[in-house]
Scaffold this motif. Sequence first.
Motif, PDB file in Angstrom:
ATOM      1  N   UNK A 287      26.393  16.218  91.935  1.00  0.00           N
ATOM      2  CA  UNK A 287      25.793  15.483  91.283  1.00  0.00           C
ATOM      3  C   UNK A 287      25.778  15.514  90.170  1.00  0.00           C
ATOM      4  N   UNK A 288      26.586  14.739  89.154  1.00  0.00           N
ATOM      5  CA  UNK A 288      26.853  14.923  87.962  1.00  0.00           C
ATOM      6  C   UNK A 288      24.955  14.390  87.454  1.00  0.00           C
ATOM      7  N   UNK A 289      24.914  15.568  86.752  1.00  0.00           N
ATOM      8  CA  UNK A 289      23.284  15.157  85.865  1.00  0.00           C
ATOM      9  C   UNK A 289      23.364  16.046  84.474  1.00  0.00           C
ATOM     10  N   UNK A 290      23.518  14.728  83.396  1.00  0.00           N
ATOM     11  CA  UNK A 290      23.827  15.609  82.020  1.00  0.00           C
ATOM     12  C   UNK A 290      24.893  16.303  82.072  1.00  0.00           C
ATOM     13  N   UNK A 291      26.349  15.421  82.264  1.00  0.00           N
ATOM     14  CA  UNK A 291      27.625  16.601  81.898  1.00  0.00           C
ATOM     15  C   UNK A 291      27.676  17.562  83.006  1.00  0.00           C
ATOM     16  N   UNK A 292      26.531  18.014  83.733  1.00  0.00           N
ATOM     17  CA  UNK A 292      26.818  18.981  84.653  1.00  0.00           C
ATOM     18  C   UNK A 292      27.074  18.976  85.998  1.00  0.00           C
ATOM     19  N   UNK A 293      28.016  19.703  86.437  1.00  0.00           N
ATOM     20  CA  UNK A 293      28.014  19.267  87.833  1.00  0.00           C
ATOM     21  C   UNK A 293      27.062  19.985  89.118  1.00  0.00           C
ATOM     22  N   UNK A 318      26.046  25.128  90.098  1.00  0.00           N
ATOM     23  CA  UNK A 318      25.997  24.504  89.076  1.00  0.00           C
ATOM     24  C   UNK A 318      27.084  25.447  87.832  1.00  0.00           C
ATOM     25  N   UNK A 319      27.942  23.851  87.213  1.00  0.00           N
ATOM     26  CA  UNK A 319      29.418  24.281  86.722  1.00  0.00           C
ATOM     27  C   UNK A 319      29.442  23.380  85.708  1.00  0.00           C
ATOM     28  N   UNK A 320      29.777  24.044  84.250  1.00  0.00           N
ATOM     29  CA  UNK A 320      30.823  22.757  83.194  1.00  0.00           C
ATOM     30  C   UNK A 320      31.509  21.406  83.804  1.00  0.00           C
ATOM     31  N   UNK A 321      32.212  21.750  85.052  1.00  0.00           N
ATOM     32  CA  UNK A 321      33.446  21.123  84.881  1.00  0.00           C
ATOM     33  C   UNK A 321      33.352  21.250  87.184  1.00  0.00           C
ATOM     34  N   UNK A 322      34.043  19.763  87.567  1.00  0.00           N
ATOM     35  CA  UNK A 322      34.396  19.833  89.260  1.00  0.00           C
ATOM     36  C   UNK A 322      34.880  21.576  89.692  1.00  0.00           C
ATOM     37  N   UNK A 323      36.061  21.651  88.741  1.00  0.00           N
ATOM     38  CA  UNK A 323      36.091  23.057  88.848  1.00  0.00           C
ATOM     39  C   UNK A 323      35.779  24.649  89.540  1.00  0.00           C
ATOM     40  N   UNK A 324      35.119  24.757  88.657  1.00  0.00           N
ATOM     41  CA  UNK A 324      33.908  25.549  88.348  1.00  0.00           C
ATOM     42  C   UNK A 324      33.821  26.285  86.515  1.00  0.00           C
ATOM     43  N   UNK A 325      33.311  27.386  86.923  1.00  0.00           N
ATOM     44  CA  UNK A 325      32.571  28.268  87.154  1.00  0.00           C
ATOM     45  C   UNK A 325      31.245  27.568  87.786  1.00  0.00           C
ATOM     46  N   UNK A 326      31.621  28.150  89.060  1.00  0.00           N
ATOM     47  CA  UNK A 326      30.010  27.881  89.416  1.00  0.00           C
ATOM     48  C   UNK A 326      28.720  29.190  89.069  1.00  0.00           C
ATOM     49  N   UNK A 401      15.567  18.687  88.374  1.00  0.00           N
ATOM     50  CA  UNK A 401      16.316  19.023  88.030  1.00  0.00           C
ATOM     51  C   UNK A 401      16.248  19.648  85.856  1.00  0.00           C
ATOM     52  N   UNK A 402      16.500  21.457  85.955  1.00  0.00           N
ATOM     53  CA  UNK A 402      16.640  21.411  84.516  1.00  0.00           C
ATOM     54  C   UNK A 402      17.683  21.998  84.775  1.00  0.00           C
ATOM     55  N   UNK A 403      19.055  21.650  84.126  1.00  0.00           N
ATOM     56  CA  UNK A 403      19.584  23.000  83.676  1.00  0.00           C
ATOM     57  C   UNK A 403      19.874  23.306  85.494  1.00  0.00           C
ATOM     58  N   UNK A 404      19.682  24.916  85.069  1.00  0.00           N
ATOM     59  CA  UNK A 404      19.954  25.877  85.929  1.00  0.00           C
ATOM     60  C   UNK A 404      18.557  26.001  87.143  1.00  0.00           C
ATOM     61  N   UNK A 405      17.938  24.931  87.099  1.00  0.00           N
ATOM     62  CA  UNK A 405      16.200  25.499  88.107  1.00  0.00           C
ATOM     63  C   UNK A 405      16.408  24.097  87.784  1.00  0.00           C
ATOM     64  N   UNK A 433       6.136  18.560  86.707  1.00  0.00           N
ATOM     65  CA  UNK A 433       7.089  18.807  85.987  1.00  0.00           C
ATOM     66  C   UNK A 433       7.684  20.550  85.691  1.00  0.00           C
ATOM     67  N   UNK A 434       8.867  20.062  85.249  1.00  0.00           N
ATOM     68  CA  UNK A 434       9.463  21.955  84.861  1.00  0.00           C
ATOM     69  C   UNK A 434       8.832  21.878  83.410  1.00  0.00           C
ATOM     70  N   UNK A 435       8.184  23.557  82.764  1.00  0.00           N
ATOM     71  CA  UNK A 435       7.867  23.421  81.156  1.00  0.00           C
ATOM     72  C   UNK A 435       9.018  22.973  81.529  1.00  0.00           C
ATOM     73  N   UNK A 436       9.538  22.706  79.684  1.00  0.00           N
ATOM     74  CA  UNK A 436      10.365  22.258  78.839  1.00  0.00           C
ATOM     75  C   UNK A 436      10.819  23.274  78.630  1.00  0.00           C
TER      76      UNK A 436
END
Length: 436
Positions: A287-293, A318-326, A401-405, A433-436
């Motif tokens: 799933x792509x969300x806010x540019x993250x994979x 989670x990674x910044x592109x499909x290929x990783x790093x996850x 979803x909140x970044x890596x959490x 909701x998770x705290x900002x």
Amino acid sequence: MSEPNDDRTWSRWTLDGTGGIERTEPTTAPAAGVPDSDPAPDLHIWDTWPLRTRSGEVASVDGWQVLISLTAPADVTPGERHDIAEHRYFVSRDGREWTDRGPVFGTDALGDEDAEGGDSPHNDALGTRQWAGSALYDDGDLYLFYTAAGDPDSEALSYTQRLAVGHGASVDTSGDGLTIEGPWTHEILLEADGEWYETQAQSGEMTYTFRDPWFFADPATGRTHLLFESNTPAASGDCGGDADQQAFNGCVGLAVSPSGDPLDWEFRPPIFDSVCVNQEIERPHVVVHEGRYYLLVSSHVDTFAPGLAGYDALYGFVADSLDGDYRPLNGSGLVVTNPATAPFQAYSWLAIPHGEELLVSGFLNYPGFNVDRLDEIAALSGEEQRRRFAGTLTPTLRVAIDGEETRIHGTLDHWAFPSGTETLPPLADEWSLPAE
Ligand code: FRU
């Protein structure tokens, strides 16, 4: 002998330094029972996925949504269902009430004379049974990707797995619903190559995996992919050279279609593996969300390598592109698991993006069975096994979803697949909701 993975370029699931996998409040689903009404009470239903467009949205075909499920008649034991799995489809106008339209590829294990399936009354799908996959609706063309499981030339039940597709059928909405009309053309798309993806002959005594093709077009690159579950041949140096640990070698495989044609695939290296950690990372999807994979897989308590502990759960990275790093979500990778008192309540989850949330649905497995290992079910009579197996879909979880959490922060009804444009109800007071 060549050691292809000595040059590994992909991410690996490691549990070092995370404190391991622990159930937490944001990752534990509430206890769930069976739905009040079930669209197919005479069937075991498990892995399920929606018909989606090329860009990954749930397809609306003249206002109809379509779900494809693995099914078997409810009078077989839950263990036997994998040996006779058949794809059926369900249609809905609101993503809540679903109608069973019969087998996708033409036969009907329930014995209905008048099964849907258009001009193709006999199931000519490949393999002796069809396991999980994904479904693409591309400008009016249907592509049903699936796992062709079993060798039709073998007398004994076999566990051969190949990635296949059915195409050429059409969708008809002129009557009182949506029907899929054959004939189908079936093709094998990919067979394990033995370099990046273990063949059955290379695999050891554990369950072999080369399955669950998932169509994914990357919005950033426009590139067309199939993800799938496989095993990577271990390299000699993996797991400190410990062969017992090396047998735990799950991976998320990747193929690309350079032309974008859904019938034309080439292998690429895996995007992720769980060598030395886990042997089966099932039904991978992104799933792509806010540019993250966000890469999501389901796995079992009993497929972790010796010395490691996890749960039947949905795990995410989670990674910044499909290929990783996850990187593992929530520290350990745990995204959704079952309550401690019902550790086998659900399995085989699928996350569909919906605004700022993920909607996560799985199948209800053994909701009231509080044991350490699921194989304890085998000690029960067939009748008792059937009674305990729910074989229907779970309530749908709302996951923020909140970044890596991530955080489970609400539920919808069983079988709820709201359309992307539907506004979801406000969250109940007990969820936050998770705290900002
Ligand atoms: C997950 C799964 C899939 C497979 C199917 C077979 O529940 O193991 O990986 O395609 O079940 O029934």
